[in-house]
Design a protein around this motif. Structure first.
Motif, PDB file in Angstrom:
ATOM      1  N   HIS A 184       0.829  -1.208   0.000  1.00 46.73           N
ATOM      2  CA  HIS A 184       0.000   0.000   0.000  1.00 46.73           C
ATOM      3  C   HIS A 184       0.859   1.252   0.000  1.00 46.73           C
ATOM      4  CE1 HIS A 184       1.104  -0.580   4.166  1.00 46.73           C
ATOM      5  NE2 HIS A 184       0.672   0.617   4.461  1.00 46.73           N
ATOM      6  N   SER A 185       2.169   1.081   0.244  1.00 46.12           N
ATOM      7  CA  SER A 185       3.032   2.262   0.283  1.00 46.12           C
ATOM      8  C   SER A 185       3.560   2.611  -1.098  1.00 46.12           C
ATOM      9  CB  SER A 185       4.204   2.005   1.236  1.00 46.12           C
ATOM     10  OG  SER A 185       4.985   0.947   0.706  1.00 46.12           O
TER      11      SER A 185
ATOM     12  N   GLN B 204       5.329   3.705  13.954  1.00 37.11           N
ATOM     13  CA  GLN B 204       4.761   3.535  12.614  1.00 37.11           C
ATOM     14  C   GLN B 204       4.377   2.084  12.333  1.00 37.11           C
ATOM     15  OE1 GLN B 204       7.592   5.173   9.910  1.00 37.11           O
ATOM     16  NE2 GLN B 204       7.169   7.250  10.579  1.00 37.11           N
TER      17      GLN B 204
ATOM     18  N   VAL C 162      -3.884   2.086   4.701  1.00 38.28           N
ATOM     19  CA  VAL C 162      -3.645   3.521   4.493  1.00 38.28           C
ATOM     20  C   VAL C 162      -4.526   4.303   5.462  1.00 38.28           C
ATOM     21  CG1 VAL C 162      -3.746   5.393   2.795  1.00 38.28           C
ATOM     22  CG2 VAL C 162      -3.198   3.062   2.046  1.00 38.28           C
ATOM     23  N   GLU C 163      -5.773   3.860   5.577  1.00 36.63           N
ATOM     24  CA  GLU C 163      -6.737   4.580   6.418  1.00 36.63           C
ATOM     25  C   GLU C 163      -6.290   4.600   7.878  1.00 36.63           C
ATOM     26  OE1 GLU C 163     -10.759   3.055   6.261  1.00 36.63           O
ATOM     27  OE2 GLU C 163     -11.215   4.029   8.163  1.00 36.63           O
TER      28      GLU C 163
ATOM     29  N   GLU D 267      -3.376   4.213   9.147  1.00 36.34           N
ATOM     30  CA  GLU D 267      -2.149   4.992   9.352  1.00 36.34           C
ATOM     31  C   GLU D 267      -2.493   6.478   9.427  1.00 36.34           C
ATOM     32  OE1 GLU D 267       0.475   3.591   6.241  1.00 36.34           O
ATOM     33  OE2 GLU D 267       0.412   1.560   7.067  1.00 36.34           O
ATOM     34  N   ARG D 268      -3.483   6.894   8.672  1.00 34.67           N
ATOM     35  CA  ARG D 268      -3.931   8.298   8.733  1.00 34.67           C
ATOM     36  C   ARG D 268      -4.681   8.554  10.041  1.00 34.67           C
ATOM     37  NH1 ARG D 268      -8.542  10.555   8.226  1.00 34.67           N
ATOM     38  NH2 ARG D 268      -9.584   8.689   7.430  1.00 34.67           N
ATOM     39  N   VAL D 269      -5.616   7.661  10.361  1.00 31.33           N
ATOM     40  CA  VAL D 269      -6.468   7.855  11.541  1.00 31.33           C
ATOM     41  C   VAL D 269      -5.629   7.909  12.829  1.00 31.33           C
ATOM     42  CG1 VAL D 269      -8.190   6.684  12.987  1.00 31.33           C
ATOM     43  CG2 VAL D 269      -8.569   6.908  10.522  1.00 31.33           C
TER      44      VAL D 269
ATOM     45  N   GLY E 150      -2.722   8.967  13.276  1.00 31.76           N
ATOM     46  CA  GLY E 150      -2.078  10.286  13.386  1.00 31.76           C
ATOM     47  C   GLY E 150      -3.024  11.341  13.927  1.00 31.76           C
ATOM     48  N   GLU E 151      -4.316  11.100  13.815  1.00 34.91           N
ATOM     49  CA  GLU E 151      -5.296  12.106  14.254  1.00 34.91           C
ATOM     50  C   GLU E 151      -5.841  11.824  15.646  1.00 34.91           C
ATOM     51  OE1 GLU E 151      -8.166  11.866  11.133  1.00 34.91           O
ATOM     52  OE2 GLU E 151      -6.859  12.860   9.681  1.00 34.91           O
TER      53      GLU E 151
END
Ligand code: FES
Length: 682
Positions: free
Chosen positions: A195-196, A332, A612-613, A615-617, A619-620
């Motif tokens: 996915h990267s 990560q 991907v989702e 990894e974004r979430v 961070g928030e």
């Protein structure tokens, strides 16, 4: 206006006109209809099955007559003879368009099929795994234009499947030449696309068409147990589920004692790493046997785990996680080769994905819960509690999501309870105490019959009554409170104070007798004052963690509560609230989500976009650290009372009234208020 026939696909509703003679598979591809194919239209994989519909379709404006598709052909007949096709089915790569037609794509022919999850409210998983099978025809070598077999395979993948570049490691290379020749230049390859955006890699190669399937493991690596789901990467179905005890228990029951072991014993971390990796290999072997597959077909594994297990799995020393500021070596996500973790039972080139950690005490398991339960998409304020040895707590809505972990200890799982045991046949899992007679009735795992009902003895003849599991002890303590046998400070009354001989003296305190089979050599099952204390410590830690997040969110109540965790699914929500494990909320808004962390692992296994989702979430998500927050201790002490010293429980009082009483034994040595010993993280 075109006179080309109209093709309408259901259920997508996509439609278009195509020249006579266009294969249905080609039409589907041009319209972006989700129709599977592994062999690329060569008529050998049967993934492209479709069902043509004939007749009047006013909704689509189509009249489809017999003869709208080309005749059944020899390729379809061969497939029918060999394997059989369901009635009415055709192969989409063989049937061509002759007239207007409506084509249904059945769920099993969809690439991105939806896997329906059991819980009604839970999200469906769309199949889009990182590793997929591709059948290719590779050009034969030619002395006049010399190229390597790998280069020709790469070109075939580019031409036939649009995969721009591939890598293959040395171990794969040694299989490449025999496979190509054995398959007469036709091979199936398993290709992993990260996915990267890294270059795709070939995980496995088979001569000809490989029809043995492709599998992945979703592993929830807990401090006490390791649970795995063997998942079919084509259908998303769970083929087998299995688990075993984490062998690291011999180095320490809770996480902090494992960190201490690593601190005090040089090389101790390596020893624990080896133990857990060997256990995962054993688990892989066992689950493959159970699923009746070759372990070599396991090409993907996703791990979710708490930060200490995360480090020990990766071979990283966890000592920094034992002291403030609780620094992770990395928070990560990790994408690795299984070989890097010395996992040797699955495919040699299997790929491993480890979800990101949220913070030093809030791990990839909490990230997996966030992926599964999606608090950030909730319109109302939801509190999600993943109950385990360490509770992961998330609070949030569309505005923001907060997370913390709280050291509940193993009491909720039946450990440190005098008659406690793991959830297994024979364990008491449900209990009711009659408020008038103070008599109990209970149910054990493996039986649907209550202990006071006819047939109970026969049903439990093989299992017996062996102890109380986690959900049983929660119900027992809550029922004791409701029945007036336990006061709000957590003190059990005497026989004289409560009027029942079931309260038996034990030193200077009292115990409640649930079941006594000592006369026939069986166990004597009681709830002791010590058990109540252990549960109070655990529930106070849980509630204090939730309260801390509510403070941060500046709210006094939540709209919804979700109890997650392998055992969270079995907890009675009413009893959890009587106990004050969770904040007050309308009972109909308190639900169980089952093993949400395990589900999160399955989602990341089956759907690469979910990686991907999350990894974004992550961070928030705002992390709240319980260990250094002074208010945690304050909340912890106040939460010691049952259900709570100061917080009101208006919703709870609508469904149950708790007797207002105070027992004073005068000799109860265990203090019930401030300055309680804090359980260490674990
Ligand atoms: S695409 Fe493989 S059989 Fe049709």
């Amino acid at each position: 206006m075109t006179t080309d026939p109209l093709v309408v696909f259901t259920p997508s509703g996509k439609r278009g006109n195509f020249p006579v003679g266009t294969p249905i598979l080609t039409a589907a591809r041009q319209l972006g209809v989700d129709l599977d194919s592994v062999c690329g239209g060569r008529g050998i994989c049967s993934k492209c099955q479709i069902t043509p519909s004939y007749g009047e379709f006013p909704k689509h404006g189509v009249t489809a007559t017999e003869g709208a598709l080309s005749d059944w052909n020899a390729v379809e007949q061969r497939y029918e003879d060999k394997r059989g096709l369901k009635a009415g089915r055709r192969l989409g790569c063989q049937a061509t368009v002759l007239g207007d037609i409506v084509i249904d794509v059945p769920p099993e022919s969809q690439v991105h099929r939806q896997v329906v999850r059991k819980a009604a409210a839970a999200r469906a998983i769309t199949m889009d795994p990182a590793t997929r099978l591709y059948f290719v025809e590779v050009e034969e070598p030619d002395m006049h234009s010399p190229t390597g077999d790998l280069e020709r395979l790469e070109r075939a993948l580019k031409d036939q499947w649009d995969i721009p570049a591939i890598t293959a490691d040395l171990s794969l290379m040694s299989k490449l030449q025999p496979a190509l020749r054995k398959g007469k230049w036709q091979v199936t390859v398993a290709v992993h696309k990260s996915h990267s955006g890294a270059t795709a890699s070939i995980t496995e190669i088979w001569p000809g068409l490989h029809e043995g399937g492709l599998y992945g493991l979703a592993i929830d690596l807990g401090s006490t147990t390791i649970a795995a789901h063997l998942t079919d990467l084509e259908t998303g179905e769970v083929t087998a589920s299995s688990g075993l005890m984490n062998p690291q228990i011999r180095f320490g029951e809770d996480l902090m004692s494992r960190v201490s072991y690593a601190m005090m014993n040089p090389g101790g971390d390596k020893e624990m790493t080896r133990a857990v990796r060997e256990a995962i290999d054993d688990l892989t072997k066992g689950i493959a046997e159970e699923g009746n597959i070759d372990p070599n077909l396991i090409v993907e594994t996703v791990f979710v785990c708490n930060p200490v297990m995360h480090h020990l799995l990766l071979g990283l020393d966890p000592v920094e996680l034992g002291q403030a500021p609780f620094a992770l070596a990395t928070s990560q996500s990790m994408s690795l080769d299984a070989r890097d973790l010395d996992l040797t039972t699955m495919n040699d080139r299997a790929q491993v994905y480890i979800l990101p950690c949220i913070a030093g005490h809030v791990g990839a398991d909490a990230a997996a819960v966030a992926l599964s339960e999606e608090p950030g998409k909730s319109k109302d304020l939801v509190l999600i509690v993943d109950v385990g040895t360490n509770a992961e707590i998330l609070l949030g809505d569309t505005s923001r999501v907060l997370a913390c972990s709280s050291p509940t200890g193993p009491a909720f799982e039946g450990a440190q309870i005098s008659s406690g045991q793991r959830a297994a046949p024979g364990a008491i899992e449900r209990i009711e105490i009659d408020p008038a007679t103070k008599e109990p009735r209970f149910r054990v795992i493996g039986s649907d019959i209550w202990s006071n009902e006819d047939g109970f003895d026969a049903v439990i003849a093989t299992t017996g009554i062996t102890g109380i599991c986690g959900s049983g002890i929660i119900e027992a303590v809550a029922e004791l409170r409701i029945a007036g046998l336990l006061d709000s400070s957590g003190l059990l009354g005497s026989a004289a104070q409560t009027g029942t001989e079931r309260m038996v003296p034990e030193g200077r305190t009292h115990s409640y007798l649930i079941h006594d089979a000592t006369a026939v050599g069986g166990p004597r099952i009681t709830v002791t004052q010590g058990d109540i204390r252990a549960i109070q410590l655990a529930k106070s830690a849980l509630y204090a963690g939730a309260r801390l997040l509510m403070d941060e969110m500046k709210v006094d109540k939540v709209d919804r509560v979700v109890l997650a965790g392998a055992f969270g699914a079995h907890i009675s929500t009413k009893h959890a609230m009587v106990l004050g494990m969770i904040p007050d909320a309308p009972l109909e808004n308190v639900s169980s989500a089952g093993n949400a962390a395990g589900t999160g692992a399955r989602i990341a296994l089956c759907n690469v976009a979910a990686r991907v989702e999350i990894e974004r979430v992550v961070g928030e998500i705002t992390k709240v650290e319980t260990a250094i927050e002074p208010k945690f201790q304050e909340h912890f002490v106040a939460a010691n009372a049952i259900p709570h010293k100061t917080d009101p429980f208006p919703e709870l009082s609508k469904i149950v009234s708790l007797p207002d009483l105070t027992f004073n034994t005068g000799g109860e040595s265990d203090s019930t208020s401030g300055g309680r010993r804090r359980r260490r993280r674990g």
